[in-house]
Every structure is written in C-alpha cells, then in structure tokens.
Design an enzyme around this catalytic site. Structure first.
Site, PDB file in Angstrom:
ATOM      1  CB  CYS A  87      -0.968  -0.054   1.178  1.00  0.00           C
ATOM      2  SG  CYS A  87      -2.300   1.140   1.067  1.00  0.00           S
ATOM      3  CG  HIS A 196      -3.230  -3.676   3.414  1.00  0.00           C
ATOM      4  ND1 HIS A 196      -2.281  -2.979   4.116  1.00  0.00           N
ATOM      5  CD2 HIS A 196      -3.883  -2.759   2.671  1.00  0.00           C
ATOM      6  CE1 HIS A 196      -2.359  -1.692   3.828  1.00  0.00           C
ATOM      7  NE2 HIS A 196      -3.325  -1.525   2.952  1.00  0.00           N
ATOM      8  CD  GLU A 198      -0.398  -5.473   5.905  1.00  0.00           C
ATOM      9  OE1 GLU A 198      -0.522  -6.076   4.815  1.00  0.00           O
ATOM     10  OE2 GLU A 198      -0.610  -4.248   6.027  1.00  0.00           O
TER      11      GLU A 198
END
Lengths: 224, 78
Positions: A87, A196, A198
């Site tokens: 991002c 994302h 994560e």
C-alpha cells in the site's frame, strides 16, 4: 538462526505492527527499523508497511522516499535485498523508482475498504514463491490512492517480462491500468502491491490466511 | 500538473459540480499544485536551474506530472 525481516516505521505508518506480527507468524524475527536511522541492523529483508507516511503530504510516499532509511534500502534493493512494499510502501517504492509507474487517486474518488480477490500472476518473486501462478487469493484492500498508472510502453514491458505479480479479480476497484494490483522489478526481489497480505494471516482477524504466503516465501528464499 | 494522458478524477468532479452552481460552458477542468518558493537573492540562471532540479526530483513526480517554473517579483513591503 532465525531470519531477520525489518519493518520500517515512518511518521504516519499504520500497519507496521501487523507486518511485524505476520513475519513472526511465518517463523521469522521482525526487526523494527526507524525512518531516521540509516542502519538496517543486518536484516535479511525489508517490508515498507501501509499507512500515511508524512501525512501523504506532497504526494503519497514522496517525502518518505528521501528519508535516511530509504537511502540504504534503495542501495541494497538494487543489490538484491528482498523488499516488499504494501500500500503506502508500494507508493514509496514507485516514488523511489525501484518500481516503475505511479499510484494515483482512485478513479471514483472514494476511499475503498473491502476484501479483494486477486490472481497471483508471478510465483517466482522473492515474496510469492509459496504460491502457484494462477492461484486466487483474498486479502483486504484499503486505500484512496491505489490507481496504478504507467505509460503504455512500460505496461507492455511489465506484461512481456512477467512483472505483473497480482491482478484484481471481480471488478477493478480503483481504475488501475490493466487491473494491476502489484508488480516486481526485473530481478524479482522488489515487490509492491496495494492490497494488504499482512491483514490476512490469522483466521481470527482476517478474511482468510491467504496473505501468510508472502512472508513464508521470503523466509524460505532466504534460508535456501 | 498531471500529464494530459493521466486521468484526473478530482478535476472531473469539479467540472461536474460547476453547472449545478450555475457556471455553464466549462468543458474540462484539470487540477494541479502550485508551490511558491521565496529566495533571498535575485534569481539568476544558476538559481533557476536549482529550482528546476528541485521540481524534477522532489516537487513533481515526472512519471505522471509536468511542471513549469516561473519567476515573480515579490513586493518589498511583504
């Protein structure tokens, strides 16, 4: 010996803790790196996390790109250090010219936050080796400036060299050219994407655990 | 300014809002940024080149933006 993966914190970074946690869950040792410190503390790979570094002032990632830690990261990335930009981290990598193109305002002008289906197009990079080419994954997407743009020649080059790593499925969420969600450099050690991974590493908090493969890929590559 | 080939959704939103406010006849709007840099000494060619360098490397992202540098006199009273 555990593999040390640095996660940079810029003023305004938000997802640095989640990235550290993802590294830990994948079996690595997360190392906090500070934007003002040139020293990478002998890490084996680096993650530039999501957020709003320097308040997104000037352009997203434009000021972070000139921070002391980035000087070292840019040098080492050119020498082969695995670097993942998520991002805002992807925006920093484009501003650093480690990756071509730029991220612009979503074409519909809305901030978008949803679970996003992606196709892994390239499973040979440092960060995607644990996937298979063509595999579909779902991870969160949340940004206001995620429209990937580059000139036609650059886009053709990326396609021809297999450097489009992820493509959006189920509708283009932000006007990205050719549905591009993430790309890599020629060597395959630097990867940037808007979604994302994560945030998709644990069943309790993520829509899937599809994101874990990013972190296990890098660790496997480094141990091998 | 964003290069002509780069989509400018903000400019488009402004353009679409104009008729609602009674401002007719605007066929396109492009939105950009303006930086005002004050320098102590008179601007010679070397100083101008430094500013262009600043714009190329930092103030603008030349992948998606063009820039122009213009010199303006500042009133001494300011």
């Amino acid at each position: 010996m555990t593999t040390r993966v640095g996660v940079v914190t810029f003023p305004g970074s938000l997802d640095d803790r989640d990235a550290q946690r993802a590294v830990k869950l994948a079996g690595g040792e997360p190392v906090a790196l500070w934007h003002g410190d040139k020293d990478l503390h002998q890490v084996d790979a680096v993650i530039l996390p999501g957020g709003f570094s320097y308040g997104d002032y000037l352009r997203c990632g434009a000021i972070a790109r000139f921070s002391p830690v980035m000087e070292t990261i840019i040098d080492q990335a050119r020498a082969g250090l695995p670097v993942l930009g998520i991002c805002n981290g992807f925006q920093v990598l484009c501003e650093s010219h480690l990756l071509p193109g730029a991220l612009t305002r979503n074409d519909h002008l809305h901030f978008i936050c949803r679970d996003q289906r992606l196709r892994v197009e390239n499973a040979a990079t440092a960060w995607t080796a644990d996937y298979t080419a063509g595999q579909e994954i779902t991870v969160p997407l949340k940004n206001g400036e995620g429209g990937y743009v580059a000139d036609e020649r650059t886009l053709d080059e990326l396609e021809a060299e297999g450097r489009v790593v992820f493509r959006y499925l189920g509708g283009n969420p932000n006007g990205s050219r050719r549905d591009i969600a993430g790309i890599t450099n020629e060597a395959g050690n630097v990867v940037g994407l808007m979604p994302h991974p994560e945030h998709a590493v644990e069943a309790l908090t993520g829509p899937t655990i599809d994101g874990l493969g990013f972190f296990t890929s890098a660790l496997r590559k480094l141990v091998a | 300014m964003l290069k002509p080939e780069i989509l400018d959704p903000q400019g488009q939103a402004v353009q679409r809002a104009l008729p609602r406010l009674g401002f007719e006849g605007v066929s396109d709007v492009r939105q950009g940024k303006r930086f005002e840099l004050e320098v102590a000494d008179p601007v010679d060619e070397a100083a101008l080149e430094r500013v262009r360098e600043m714009a190329r490397t930092f103030l603008a992202n030349t992948v998606i933006e063009d820039f122009h540098v213009r010199i303006e006199e500042v009133e001494a009273a300011r």
